[in-house]
Design a protein around this motif. Structure first.
Motif, short mmCIF file in Angstrom:
data_model
loop_
_atom_site.label_atom_id
_atom_site.label_comp_id
_atom_site.label_asym_id
_atom_site.label_seq_id
_atom_site.Cartn_x
_atom_site.Cartn_y
_atom_site.Cartn_z
N LEU A 1 0.83 -1.20 0.00
CA LEU A 1 0.00 0.00 0.00
C LEU A 1 0.87 1.25 0.00
N PRO A 2 0.48 2.28 -0.75
CA PRO A 2 1.22 3.54 -0.67
C PRO A 2 1.00 4.20 0.68
N THR A 3 1.95 5.02 1.07
CA THR A 3 1.89 5.69 2.38
C THR A 3 1.62 7.18 2.24
N GLY A 4 1.33 7.66 1.05
CA GLY A 4 1.04 9.07 0.86
C GLY A 4 0.35 9.32 -0.47
N LYS A 5 -0.14 10.53 -0.63
CA LYS A 5 -0.80 10.91 -1.86
C LYS A 5 0.21 10.98 -3.01
N ASN A 6 -0.31 10.74 -4.22
CA ASN A 6 0.48 10.84 -5.46
C ASN A 6 1.62 9.83 -5.54
N GLN A 7 1.58 8.81 -4.70
CA GLN A 7 2.56 7.75 -4.86
C GLN A 7 2.11 6.76 -5.93
N GLN A 8 0.82 6.43 -5.94
CA GLN A 8 0.32 5.47 -6.91
C GLN A 8 -1.09 5.88 -7.35
N TRP A 9 -1.23 6.09 -8.64
CA TRP A 9 -2.55 6.29 -9.22
C TRP A 9 -2.96 4.99 -9.93
N ALA A 10 -4.23 4.91 -10.26
CA ALA A 10 -4.74 3.76 -11.02
C ALA A 10 -5.77 4.28 -12.01
N MET A 11 -5.80 3.71 -13.20
CA MET A 11 -6.75 4.17 -14.21
C MET A 11 -7.29 2.99 -15.00
N ASP A 12 -8.49 3.20 -15.55
CA ASP A 12 -9.17 2.15 -16.31
C ASP A 12 -10.28 2.80 -17.11
N PHE A 13 -10.95 2.01 -17.94
CA PHE A 13 -12.08 2.48 -18.73
C PHE A 13 -13.35 1.77 -18.31
N VAL A 14 -14.48 2.50 -18.35
CA VAL A 14 -15.80 1.94 -18.10
C VAL A 14 -16.68 2.30 -19.29
N HIS A 15 -17.46 1.34 -19.77
CA HIS A 15 -18.28 1.55 -20.96
C HIS A 15 -19.76 1.65 -20.57
N ASP A 16 -20.50 2.46 -21.33
CA ASP A 16 -21.95 2.56 -21.17
C ASP A 16 -22.51 3.12 -22.47
N ALA A 17 -23.84 3.35 -22.49
CA ALA A 17 -24.48 3.85 -23.71
C ALA A 17 -25.65 4.74 -23.36
N THR A 18 -26.00 5.64 -24.28
CA THR A 18 -27.18 6.49 -24.13
C THR A 18 -28.41 5.73 -24.62
N VAL A 19 -29.59 6.37 -24.51
CA VAL A 19 -30.83 5.68 -24.87
C VAL A 19 -30.91 5.36 -26.35
N ASN A 20 -30.20 6.12 -27.17
CA ASN A 20 -30.22 5.85 -28.61
C ASN A 20 -29.13 4.86 -29.03
N LYS A 21 -28.63 4.10 -28.06
CA LYS A 21 -27.68 3.01 -28.29
C LYS A 21 -26.30 3.48 -28.75
N GLN A 22 -25.99 4.75 -28.53
CA GLN A 22 -24.65 5.24 -28.85
C GLN A 22 -23.77 5.07 -27.61
N SER A 23 -22.72 4.29 -27.76
CA SER A 23 -21.86 3.97 -26.62
C SER A 23 -20.91 5.13 -26.32
N PHE A 24 -20.49 5.20 -25.08
CA PHE A 24 -19.46 6.15 -24.69
C PHE A 24 -18.58 5.49 -23.64
N ARG A 25 -17.42 6.07 -23.43
CA ARG A 25 -16.43 5.52 -22.50
C ARG A 25 -16.13 6.56 -21.43
N THR A 26 -15.75 6.07 -20.27
CA THR A 26 -15.35 6.95 -19.17
C THR A 26 -13.97 6.51 -18.68
N LEU A 27 -13.02 7.42 -18.74
CA LEU A 27 -11.69 7.17 -18.18
C LEU A 27 -11.73 7.49 -16.70
N THR A 28 -11.48 6.50 -15.86
CA THR A 28 -11.48 6.70 -14.41
C THR A 28 -10.05 6.71 -13.91
#
Length: 285
Positions: A111-138
């Motif tokens: 485990l990191p012991t302070g801020k800004n030692q380790q970040w993590a990122m990933d993508f999450v997928h979803d779609a609007t009502v008209n079936k157009q997909s979008f992505r979210t970078l977390t």
């Protein structure tokens, strides 16, 4: 017969026969103290109303987080009492049964012991009502559990990832390392060249091992359960607004169990204050 049924029987006898309460209680075998008992359930009316309102605002929160929310709003109530009312009102959150996994020895990541030692990122997928997909970078800070960014768009190639990371570095400083998977956006030349120029280590997880990026995966689960699955997006602009509101709520108003029921923002502020006090103590008087 239970005391409530005997109480009704006593009332029926007294209504149809000229007898005293003592005599009617003796006939049905009811103690007079039980007959004269009056329920105190009306004292829970205010709690029930507050609990229902809180559950409407946060439908995917369990009783522990709702208890924290109600307590933070100034209504002092015991956790056991709130749990009883929570069950009586049938506000339990439905939980899907998880697939049983094969038991294996797990080695926890340091485990990191302070801020800004380790970040993590990933993508999450979803779609609007008209079936157009979008992505979210977390992007999250593993130490403080803060959600640093939720970037939403139809497409998020490598140069957009670099743009988001540069903005975060300008706001809060540079991380030592970033954990991510082997997706083309993260493993591409653009992100790798940027990380090399900044001196930031990219910690790629093994293929097919999302648990190695467990902190980001845990956040993604909460993000989908409490935001994406609860909303219907008419268009991309609405998704950007709703997801931005969720990020603010997650950081500033949602208690985190691993942070001793503090919000990520409060935990980060407390850490900064502690670090500042330690630095002041080290300075010569």
């Amino acid at each position: 017969m239970k005391p409530a049924a005997r109480r009704k029987a006593v009332q029926h006898i007294r209504a149809n026969f000229p007898v005293s309460e003592r005599r009617a209680c003796a006939v049905v075998g009811q103690h007079r103290s039980s007959q004269q008992y009056r329920s105190c359930s009306e004292r829970d009316d205010a709690l029930r109303a507050a609990l229902k309102a809180a559950a409407i605002r946060q439908p995917r929160w369990g009783y522990r987080r709702l208890w924290w929310l109600i307590d933070s709003e100034g209504m002092a109530v015991g956790k056991t009492r709130l749990q009883r009312v929570y069950r009586e009102e049938k506000l339990q959150v439905f939980q899907r049964k998880r697939k049983r996994m094969v038991a294996r020895t797990r080695v926890p990541a340091p485990l990191p012991t302070g801020k800004n030692q380790q970040w993590a990122m990933d993508f999450v997928h979803d779609a609007t009502v008209n079936k157009q997909s979008f992505r979210t970078l977390t992007v999250i800070d593993v130490f403080s559990r803060e959600c640093l960014a939720l970037e939403v768009d139809r497409s998020l190639p490598g140069h957009r990832v670099v743009r988001v990371l540069n903005r975060l570095i300008a706001e809060r400083g540079q991380p030592v390392g970033i954990t991510c998977d082997n997706g083309p956006e993260f493993a591409g030349l653009r992100v790798n060249a940027w990380a090399k120029s900044k001196g930031i280590g990219l910690d790629f997880i093994d293929p097919g091992k999302p648990t190695q990026n467990c902190y980001c995966e845990s956040f993604n689960g909460s993000f989908r359960d409490e935001c994406l699955n609860q909303e219907i997006f008419e268009n991309l602009e609405e998704a950007v607004g709703v997801i931005g509101t969720f990020r603010h709520t997650y950081n500033h108003h949602r208690p985190h169990s691993s942070l001793n029921q503090q919000t990520p923002a409060a935990f980060a502020a407390q850490f900064d204050m502690k670090l500042s006090n330690q630095l002041e103590a080290c300075l010569p008087q």
